[in-house]
Design an enzyme around this catalytic site. Structure first.
Site, short mmCIF file in Angstrom:
data_model
loop_
_atom_site.label_atom_id
_atom_site.label_comp_id
_atom_site.label_asym_id
_atom_site.label_seq_id
_atom_site.Cartn_x
_atom_site.Cartn_y
_atom_site.Cartn_z
N SER A 138 0.87 -1.17 0.00
CA SER A 138 0.00 0.00 0.00
C SER A 138 0.91 1.22 0.00
O SER A 138 1.75 1.37 0.90
CB SER A 138 -0.88 -0.03 1.25
OG SER A 138 -1.65 1.14 1.34
N LYS A 164 -0.99 -1.08 -4.51
CA LYS A 164 -2.18 -0.29 -4.15
C LYS A 164 -1.74 1.13 -3.91
O LYS A 164 -0.76 1.36 -3.19
CB LYS A 164 -2.82 -0.89 -2.91
CG LYS A 164 -3.69 0.01 -2.08
CD LYS A 164 -4.46 -0.80 -1.03
CE LYS A 164 -4.62 -0.04 0.27
NZ LYS A 164 -5.31 -0.86 1.30
N LYS A 166 -2.96 5.00 -2.65
CA LYS A 166 -4.00 5.77 -1.96
C LYS A 166 -4.43 6.91 -2.87
O LYS A 166 -3.58 7.57 -3.50
CB LYS A 166 -3.44 6.33 -0.65
CG LYS A 166 -3.11 5.25 0.37
CD LYS A 166 -4.37 4.61 0.92
CE LYS A 166 -4.08 3.73 2.11
NZ LYS A 166 -5.30 3.13 2.67
N ASP A 191 -7.16 2.89 -3.23
CA ASP A 191 -7.90 2.91 -1.96
C ASP A 191 -8.19 4.36 -1.60
O ASP A 191 -7.27 5.17 -1.45
CB ASP A 191 -7.06 2.24 -0.86
CG ASP A 191 -7.80 2.13 0.48
OD1 ASP A 191 -8.97 2.58 0.57
OD2 ASP A 191 -7.21 1.58 1.43
N GLU A 216 -10.98 0.42 -3.54
CA GLU A 216 -11.29 0.09 -2.15
C GLU A 216 -11.97 1.28 -1.47
O GLU A 216 -11.49 2.41 -1.53
CB GLU A 216 -9.97 -0.26 -1.45
CG GLU A 216 -10.11 -0.76 -0.02
CD GLU A 216 -8.75 -1.15 0.59
OE1 GLU A 216 -7.77 -1.33 -0.18
OE2 GLU A 216 -8.66 -1.24 1.81
N ASP A 241 -13.68 -2.07 2.82
CA ASP A 241 -12.77 -2.16 3.97
C ASP A 241 -13.55 -1.65 5.20
O ASP A 241 -14.20 -2.44 5.91
CB ASP A 241 -11.51 -1.33 3.67
CG ASP A 241 -10.54 -1.18 4.83
OD1 ASP A 241 -10.87 -1.61 5.95
OD2 ASP A 241 -9.43 -0.61 4.65
N LYS A 265 -9.69 -7.11 7.88
CA LYS A 265 -8.69 -6.68 8.86
C LYS A 265 -9.09 -7.27 10.20
O LYS A 265 -10.22 -7.08 10.67
CB LYS A 265 -8.64 -5.15 8.96
CG LYS A 265 -7.99 -4.49 7.74
CD LYS A 265 -7.95 -2.99 7.89
CE LYS A 265 -7.29 -2.37 6.65
NZ LYS A 265 -7.57 -0.92 6.56
N GLY A 293 -4.00 -4.16 6.11
CA GLY A 293 -3.01 -3.84 7.13
C GLY A 293 -3.31 -2.49 7.77
O GLY A 293 -4.05 -1.68 7.20
#
Ligand code: OSB
Ligand code: MG
Length: 371
Positions: A138, A164, A166, A191, A216, A241, A265, A293
């Site tokens: 990420s 991934k 952000k 995400d 996400e 998520d 998670k 995570g």
């Protein structure tokens, strides 16, 4: 067999990140992590609370988690004869929310029970379908697109199997276009951490041309209904998520068509019992899951590795090497990722790594034992 938790030790440790991590909700440079040690028959099990430093990802944060554990979750298990770690989560149903807080204790009790039985944690939770887990990374919001491209390049060279990034309004379509131009073949996803609303649907549709694995949590942390509406308008698969705090939420999200993939998670859902239930609900519906995570220390990382060995963890997760986050981790050896981008689960009893007690002592800023 049965066991009684005699003592619970809470510790707050401070760990500076090697690089700041920025999401749509904020920037983290130093973690304040709560470790939970549950003790029975002279054996300790360890868990990590995955709450952040502020109530920005969900409602929890380090200080709220301390109080929940100290005054509510801890007293509910202390001195009680347990036949199995699976009895811990049902003791918490009176507590609304705060799953990361009590989930840290729940996970510690699973680790404890595994150690009492001499089993590796992954086997004790019913995992082991795969012993080598595929890893992704990420990557937070960067200062520039060039900085992001350089970071991606480094992670791909290290072997990571998917990237991934952000996103947030102002750091999304144009950035993804540049990433795709440079890396047309990689497994790529984004995400948003709840940075958009349904009014942004047309804007988010522009991501469809980049054949992402998934987007996400684009919409509000607590809004499954709007995600269902958005999924109908997008070609790209939605992965939830923040929205999924229980197996019930997973069932409802799947029934409504709010997602095609779920990020599990451990802390967010309140530990291993509920994580396995979410896993099972998704598996029965043909929905793949992967392990998310929360910038965990080695303890949380080791738990995530155990969880990732369940069969429906079909996609690379966000569980990566200790050294991406920490100059020195609190476990021995640190979590390492192979050149193929995998982590192999360890066979020692419990979560499989040694704790670095001296280092933990050195970075502990408060400690309390409840008995
Ligand atoms: O949404 O997955 C998330 C980190 C902090 C809070 C939320 C998230 C994340 C990550 C980091 O994406 C994943 C990791 O620990 O490597
Ligand atoms: Mg996320």
């Amino acid at each position: 067999m049965g066991f009684t938790i005699e003592r619970i030790r809470l510790r707050e440790i401070r760990m500076p990140l090697v690089h700041a991590f920025e999401t749509s909700f904020g920037r983290t440079t130093e973690r304040r992590i709560l470790l939970v040690e549950a003790i029975a028959d002279g054996v300790s099990g360890w868990g990590e609370v995955t709450a952040g430093e502020h109530p920005f990802y969900n409602e929890e944060w380090t200080d709220s988690a301390w109080l929940i554990l100290r005054h509510y979750a801890g007293p509910r298990v202390l001195g009680r004869k347990l036949e199995s770690a699976a009895e811990v989560a049902p003791l918490m149903t009176q507590i609304r929310g705060h799953r990361m807080a009590w989930g840290g204790l729940e996970a510690a009790v699973w680790d404890l029970e595994a150690r009492l039985k001499g089993l590796p944690l992954y086997a004790h939770i019913g995992g082991g379908a795969h012993k080598t887990i595929p890893c992704g990374v990420s990557i937070g919001i960067q200062e520039s697109v060039d900085a992001l491209l350089a970071k991606i390049e480094r992670e791909l060279e290290a072997g990571y199997q998917r990237i991934k990034i952000k996103i947030k309004p102002g750091w999304d379509v144009d950035v993804v276009r540049e990433v795709r131009r440079r890396f047309p073949q990689i497994r790529l996803m984004v995400d948003a951490n709840s940075a958009y609303t349904l009014a942004d649907a047309d804007h988010l549709r522009r991501l469809d041309e980049f054949y992402l694995m998934m987007i996400e949590q684009p919409l509000a942390h607590d809004d499954i209904v709007d995600h269902a509406e958005l999924q109908r308008r997008l070609e790209t698969s939605i992965c939830l998520d923040e929205c999924i705090r229980s197996a019930r939420h997973a069932e409802q999200a799947i029934r409504l068509g709010a997602c095609r993939i779920i990020n599990i998670k451990l802390g967010r859902v309140g530990g291993f019992l509920e994580a396995r239930r979410v896993h099972d609900v998704a598996q029965a519906a043909g929905i793949p899951v992967w392990c998310g995570g929360m910038l965990e220390s080695g303890v949380g990382r080791a738990h995530n590795i155990a969880l990732s060995t369940l069969p429906n963890f079909q996609l690379p997760g966000d569980v990566s090497a200790s050294k991406r986050y920490w100059a020195r981790d609190i476990i021995h050896p640190p979590v390492e990722v192979s050149p193929e981008g995998t982590i192999t689960v360890r066979e020692a009893p419990g979560f499989g790594y040694e704790l670095d007690h001296d280092f933990i002592r050195a970075i502990t800023v408060r400690e309390e034992t409840i008995a």
